[in-house]
Design a protein around this motif. Structure first.
Motif, PDB file in Angstrom:
ATOM      1  N   UNK A   1       0.824  -1.206   0.000  1.00  0.00           N
ATOM      2  CA  UNK A   1       0.000   0.000   0.000  1.00  0.00           C
ATOM      3  C   UNK A   1       0.857   1.256   0.000  1.00  0.00           C
ATOM      4  N   UNK A   2       1.918   1.242   0.804  1.00  0.00           N
ATOM      5  CA  UNK A   2       2.798   2.405   0.878  1.00  0.00           C
ATOM      6  C   UNK A   2       3.478   2.669  -0.460  1.00  0.00           C
ATOM      7  N   UNK A   3       3.936   1.610  -1.113  1.00  0.00           N
ATOM      8  CA  UNK A   3       4.606   1.784  -2.410  1.00  0.00           C
ATOM      9  C   UNK A   3       3.641   2.323  -3.457  1.00  0.00           C
ATOM     10  N   UNK A   4       2.406   1.878  -3.407  1.00  0.00           N
ATOM     11  CA  UNK A   4       1.399   2.408  -4.330  1.00  0.00           C
ATOM     12  C   UNK A   4       1.244   3.914  -4.151  1.00  0.00           C
ATOM     13  N   UNK A   5       1.115   4.365  -2.920  1.00  0.00           N
ATOM     14  CA  UNK A   5       0.935   5.789  -2.664  1.00  0.00           C
ATOM     15  C   UNK A   5       2.177   6.586  -3.067  1.00  0.00           C
ATOM     16  N   UNK A   6       3.356   6.041  -2.806  1.00  0.00           N
ATOM     17  CA  UNK A   6       4.589   6.738  -3.177  1.00  0.00           C
ATOM     18  C   UNK A   6       4.736   6.848  -4.682  1.00  0.00           C
ATOM     19  N   UNK A   7       4.335   5.808  -5.410  1.00  0.00           N
ATOM     20  CA  UNK A   7       4.434   5.845  -6.869  1.00  0.00           C
ATOM     21  C   UNK A   7       3.526   6.920  -7.450  1.00  0.00           C
ATOM     22  N   UNK A   8       2.304   7.021  -6.946  1.00  0.00           N
ATOM     23  CA  UNK A   8       1.363   8.032  -7.440  1.00  0.00           C
ATOM     24  C   UNK A   8       1.857   9.434  -7.100  1.00  0.00           C
ATOM     25  N   UNK A   9       2.309   9.614  -5.873  1.00  0.00           N
ATOM     26  CA  UNK A   9       2.752  10.943  -5.439  1.00  0.00           C
ATOM     27  C   UNK A   9       4.014  11.390  -6.166  1.00  0.00           C
ATOM     28  N   UNK A  10       4.789  10.463  -6.732  1.00  0.00           N
ATOM     29  CA  UNK A  10       6.044  10.808  -7.409  1.00  0.00           C
ATOM     30  C   UNK A  10       5.839  11.286  -8.830  1.00  0.00           C
ATOM     31  N   UNK A  11       4.620  11.218  -9.347  1.00  0.00           N
ATOM     32  CA  UNK A  11       4.355  11.590 -10.741  1.00  0.00           C
ATOM     33  C   UNK A  11       3.436  12.807 -10.770  1.00  0.00           C
ATOM     34  N   UNK A  12       3.993  14.004 -10.842  1.00  0.00           N
ATOM     35  CA  UNK A  12       3.167  15.219 -10.696  1.00  0.00           C
ATOM     36  C   UNK A  12       2.183  15.451 -11.836  1.00  0.00           C
ATOM     37  N   UNK A  13       2.381  14.823 -13.006  1.00  0.00           N
ATOM     38  CA  UNK A  13       1.510  15.049 -14.145  1.00  0.00           C
ATOM     39  C   UNK A  13       0.657  13.826 -14.472  1.00  0.00           C
TER      40      UNK A  13
END
Length: 476
Positions: free
Chosen positions: A167-179
């Motif tokens: 779950x944490x990795x999912x959230x980090x992946x989304x937050x790392x892509x600003x566009x």
């Protein structure tokens, strides 16, 4: 004085011996004589013969050295055009293998190819996330460039698989892509604590939520906080194998910016903690549920979408009351309607209520010909399945009478190409300047008729890189 007789005998003897010697010499050299009685000589004479076949060549004149040509460097803009031309495969999907090969051509091609390759990312497990996180490292300019390139992301959270994405990795992946514009999240499996996906079991999250009671599977507070700090998602695809989870409701609460929603799998049940309604206004809705969704859920989801709903796509056969509820409620704004089939007069009457309809799609070949008579004058695109029993005469009549019709898409099933009306339909489309698209692959058919989840003034919507530029602009 010697006697004459003796003299002649000596001469004859000398001549005779000389002749024998000469004959023996020639025969011996010819290899035809190898015994001694024919010669008076017992000594063999050996001859060494050396042949020199070398011919002296004239000295070559030194050739003047040609000037070395400088390597021609293509501008990055031209390289991008070349790569973009091959971006989509025959199935209208990003050709990742081609882009990987182009990234290995040279350093000049590597950057543009990787930029295109990262526009659409899929994360299925923790190993894929680790590689992705390493590639988009924000400490380098290249990592920042690749992170900014991501506009589509597909995430699979499957607790049944070893090394599943956390779950944490999912959230980090989304937050790392600003566009990031479009997100697909698909959850499978059941965790040991009763959660359907097994997510939310990270040590850090369990410490934070140790005092909280989560009877239904849901995201942790840390995950929701990370997602809120990330990009504004405009298109969301969601699928789950659990009916009582709260994931979809949490995601829609985090992102009221969602305008395009696709939900599939088990219909979610409205939790007691849900708000009165979804605060956003949907412009398009795609549904593929295994069973009929509840009325409470549909009312919650579409409460604020009465004036904004433009596209409705139902991949499974709806009941008459559900079709009437959805289509009748949004008939004044619907511009695109997709149904599995339209076989009854009642369903054709519902379609006839949509006076602003520009696109109508059915996948199955069976249907009532009445629906094509009910389509409005402004229809621009019609897509349907065709076999030997499809009522193509009604479709042919529609083609002749709808001046706004631009594209006709056919999914050919068994016997469809041998339909008696097919030649007439082809000729009429050619005469009226209507594009006729024919495919035998239902996967290609579904991709062709759906297009990208971006606003459009005409139909059919297409999949193109120009739409990607729109996605990047919206996310800014």
């Amino acid at each position: 004085m010697f006697p004459l007789t003796a003299h002649h005998n000596a001469i004859e003897r000398f001549a005779f011996e000389g002749a024998l010697t000469t004959a023996s010499f020639y025969l011996a050299n010819m290899g035809l004589l190898n015994f001694k009685p024919f010669t008076s000589h017992t000594r063999a004479i050996s001859h060494d013969i050396v042949l020199d076949l070398k011919v002296a060549l004239p000295a070559r004149k030194p050739r003047p050295q040609r000037p070395q040509r400088k390597a021609v460097h293509l501008p990055v803009e031209i390289i991008m055009h070349i790569l973009e031309a091959g971006y989509f495969s025959d199935e209208f999907k990003p050709d990742d293998q081609l882009l990987r090969n182009c990234a290995l051509v040279c350093r000049v091609w590597s950057g543009p190819a990787q930029k295109l390759l990262f526009r659409s990312v899929t994360l299925r497990d923790q190993l894929a996330f680790d590689s992705f996180k390493l590639a988009i490292d924000s400490s380098s300019d290249k990592g920042t460039m690749l992170a900014d390139s991501v506009v589509r992301m597909r995430v699979v959270l499957d607790h049944n698989q070893p090394g599943h994405l956390s779950e944490t990795s999912f959230a980090r992946a989304v937050a790392s892509c600003p566009k990031l514009y479009e997100l697909g999240l698909f959850i499978y499996g059941r965790g040991p604590s009763g959660g359907c996906s097994g997510i939310g079991n990270d040590v850090r999250d369990s410490i934070v939520d140790s005092t909280l009671s989560r009877p239904s599977p849901s995201f942790s507070r840390n995950t929701l906080s990370r997602l809120r700090l990330g990009p504004r998602i405009a298109a969301l695809q969601y699928g789950s194998s659990c009916a009582d989870d709260e994931y979809l409701f949490q995601l829609l609460d985090v992102w009221p910016s969602v305008r395009s929603l696709e939900v599939r799998g088990v219909p979610p049940q409205l939790p007691a903690t849900a708000s009165i309604s979804y605060s956003g206004a949907l412009e398009e809705l795609h549904m593929n549920f295994q069973s009929k969704p509840s009325t409470d859920f549909m009312n919650w989801l579409l409460q604020n979408s009465g004036r904004s709903m433009r596209i409705l796509d139902l991949e499974r056969e709806p009941s008459n009351d559900l079709l009437e509820h959805l289509v009748g409620r949004h008939a004044s704004t619907l511009e695109s309607l997709a149904l599995p089939s339209c076989c009854s007069r009642e369903s054709a009457a519902v379609v006839g209520q949509c006076e602003k309809l520009k696109e109508f799609r059915v996948e199955h070949s069976l249907g009532t010909p009445l629906v094509y008579k009910m389509l409005p004058e402004g229809i621009q695109h019609v897509a349907l399945g065709v076999d030997r029993d499809t009522p193509l005469e009604a479709v042919l009549s529609m083609v002749k009478t709808r001046d706004e019709l631009q594209v006709l898409t056919l999914q050919v099933w068994e016997g469809g190409l041998r339909h008696p009306a097919m030649p007439s339909l082809k000729m009429e489309c050619a005469a009226r300047g209507i594009e006729l698209r024919i495919t035998r692959d239902v996967r290609v058919f579904r991709t062709m008729i759906r297009g990208d989840p971006v606003p459009s003034v005409s139909f059919p919507r297409m999949k193109s890189l120009s739409n990607v530029q729109h996605m990047r602009a919206v996310s800014l």
